[in-house]
Design an enzyme around this catalytic site. Structure first.
Site, short mmCIF file in Angstrom:
data_model
loop_
_atom_site.label_atom_id
_atom_site.label_comp_id
_atom_site.label_asym_id
_atom_site.label_seq_id
_atom_site.Cartn_x
_atom_site.Cartn_y
_atom_site.Cartn_z
N ARG A 152 81.77 72.12 167.06
CA ARG A 152 80.32 72.18 167.19
C ARG A 152 79.64 71.08 166.40
O ARG A 152 78.58 70.59 166.81
CB ARG A 152 79.81 73.55 166.73
CG ARG A 152 80.12 74.61 167.75
CD ARG A 152 79.51 75.92 167.37
NE ARG A 152 79.57 76.85 168.49
CZ ARG A 152 79.56 78.16 168.35
NH1 ARG A 152 79.51 78.70 167.15
NH2 ARG A 152 79.61 78.93 169.41
N LYS A 183 84.85 93.36 180.13
CA LYS A 183 83.97 94.45 180.58
C LYS A 183 83.03 94.07 181.71
O LYS A 183 82.40 93.02 181.68
CB LYS A 183 83.12 94.90 179.40
CG LYS A 183 83.89 95.61 178.33
CD LYS A 183 82.91 96.05 177.28
CE LYS A 183 83.54 96.86 176.20
NZ LYS A 183 82.58 97.04 175.11
N GLY A 243 82.15 80.95 175.29
CA GLY A 243 82.79 82.16 174.79
C GLY A 243 84.30 82.11 174.93
O GLY A 243 84.94 81.09 174.70
#
Ligand code: AMP
Length: 401
Positions: free
Chosen positions: A36, A208, A358
């Protein structure tokens, strides 16, 4: 894009406030993965090469009590940034007051200063007051008063409304610009979703369904095909009346999965076989299951026929957006589906291939296929919010051109 960008700003001699995303892993005072920081370098270098004074703000982790502060200082980040830039970086260990104001007043053109973790403002006198995370109006106004212009290059926090992104920007009307990283993220994700070259195929995986319902809903309107893999596929299997054994299942989302399938018709592509295991362990016994999954077995990866099926859907795609692994990629024996899809995307030389942050970013990096893809987003939550078609407050607050 219609937003002001760093190249539209006059930077010479200016105090340039910059929101960057330095939320990197820090352990025992040392920075781990510095991706980052590296991603923010082009904008920082541009500012200093154009004789601006770069005043950097970032959050690091979550500060909820006074004791959280020492371990979440940005000092180690200042050291790593200094190494990467090969020039000194002044670290100011506070987020407001005379020490910070004096340090800024003493800066020369082309110098770099890093302010302490913006989330130190979330705890005052031992109380969790969330001044940064709650976008306290006075705090945004104060930070804005320290500079002449503002650059937001922190895509990773653009889905949050904080004082250091939205607060500063709204107090600098006409002078809040997007940095290069932010611009790149908006361009790739924005074009992919709103103006895609077709066929546009989305690949969704991960644990999920509940995390991705908004994304599926939005992409059903935009994409030509949606491939579903990973743990979330089993809730769809259950909705089809199949047995899923011990696989991940969200019982309360079976109805939602049914509705999605009714609406999607043949747009939705589900796995046709799975690698099932007798326990959640890399060394478990495994076999391939087509159709029902027996009790005592759980699906931990997509099977070989699913890989072939997904490849046949992807082969003519011109735009691909991928979010979420196809299986439990952290265990080598269940990483094959994710790896195969990643490798296949790497061969699609005529397509724009985008990984939406992610865990999928972690997966393509860990599996060594990141270099062959067009764009790897730096923001997990932010890219999901984007894929849901929602406005990101951090981007909305940037001035229009
Ligand atoms: P997400 O953050 O929703 O993208 O989910 C990523 C996580 O989903 C990873 O840690 C994977 O190990 C996990 N995952 C993917 N497929 C499965 C599966 N079949 N069963 C259990 N977990 C899975």
């Amino acid at each position: 894009m219609a937003k002001l960008t760093v190249e539209d700003l006059d930077l010479k001699g200016k105090k340039v406030l910059m929101r960057v995303d330095f939320n990197v892993p820090v352990k025992d005072g040392k920075v781990g993965d510095d991706n980052r920081i590296v991603a923010a370098l082009p904008t920082i270098k541009y500012v200093i090469e154009h004789d601006g004074k770069a005043i950097l703000f970032s959050h690091l982790g979550r500060v909820k009590k006074e004791e959280d502060k020492p371990g979440l200082s940005l000092r180690p980040v200042a050291e790593r940034l200094s190494n990467l830039l090969q020039k000194p970086v002044t670290f100011v260990p506070v987020t407001e007051g005379k020490q910070l104001e004096d340090a800024i007043a003493n800066m020369k053109d082309g110098e770099v200063l890093l302010v302490q973790n913006t989330r130190y403002e979330d705890v005052k006198d031992g109380e969790y007051v969330k001044r940064e995370s709650g976008n306290d109006p006075e705090l945004g106004k104060y930070w804005a008063s320290l500079g002449d212009v503002f650059i937001n290059d922190a895509f990773g926090t653009a889905h949050r409304k904080h004082a250091s992104n939205v607060g500063i920007a709204t107090n600098m009307p006409g002078k809040a610009a997007a940095g290069f990283l932010m611009e790149k993220e908006i361009k790739f994700l924005g074009d992919a979703v709103d103006n895609p070259q077709r066929p546009f195929v989305a690949i969704l995986g991960g644990a999920k369904v509940s995390d991705k319902i908004g994304v599926i809903d939005h992409l059903l309107e935009k994409a030509d095909k949606i491939i579903i893999g990973g743990g979330m596929a089993y809730t769809f299997f259950a909705a089809q009346g199949k047995k899923v054994g011990n696989s991940l299942l969200e019982k309360d989302k079976i109805d939602v999965a049914k509705q999605i399938m009714d609406k999607a018709g043949d747009k939705l592509v589900l796995p046709v076989d799975n690698v099932v295991a007798d326990k959640f362990d890399n060394d478990a016994n495994t076999k391939i299951a087509e159709g029902n999954i027996e009790d005592g077995w759980e699906g931990l990866d997509i099977g070989p026929k699913s890989i072939k099926l997904f490849e046949s859907v992807l082969k003519d795609a011109k735009t691909v957006v991928w979010n979420g692994p196809m299986g439990v990629f952290e265990m080598p024996n269940f990483a094959k589906g994710t790896l195969a899809i990643g490798r296949f995307l790497g061969t699609l030389s005529n397509a724009t291939t985008i990984v939406g942050g992610g865990d999928s970013t972690a997966a393509v990096k860990q599996l060594g296929v990141a270099d062959q893809l067009t764009h790897i987003s730096t923001g997990g939550g932010a890219s999901l919010t984007y894929l849901e078609g929602k406005t990101l407050p951090g981007i909305a607050a940037i001035s229009e051109k």
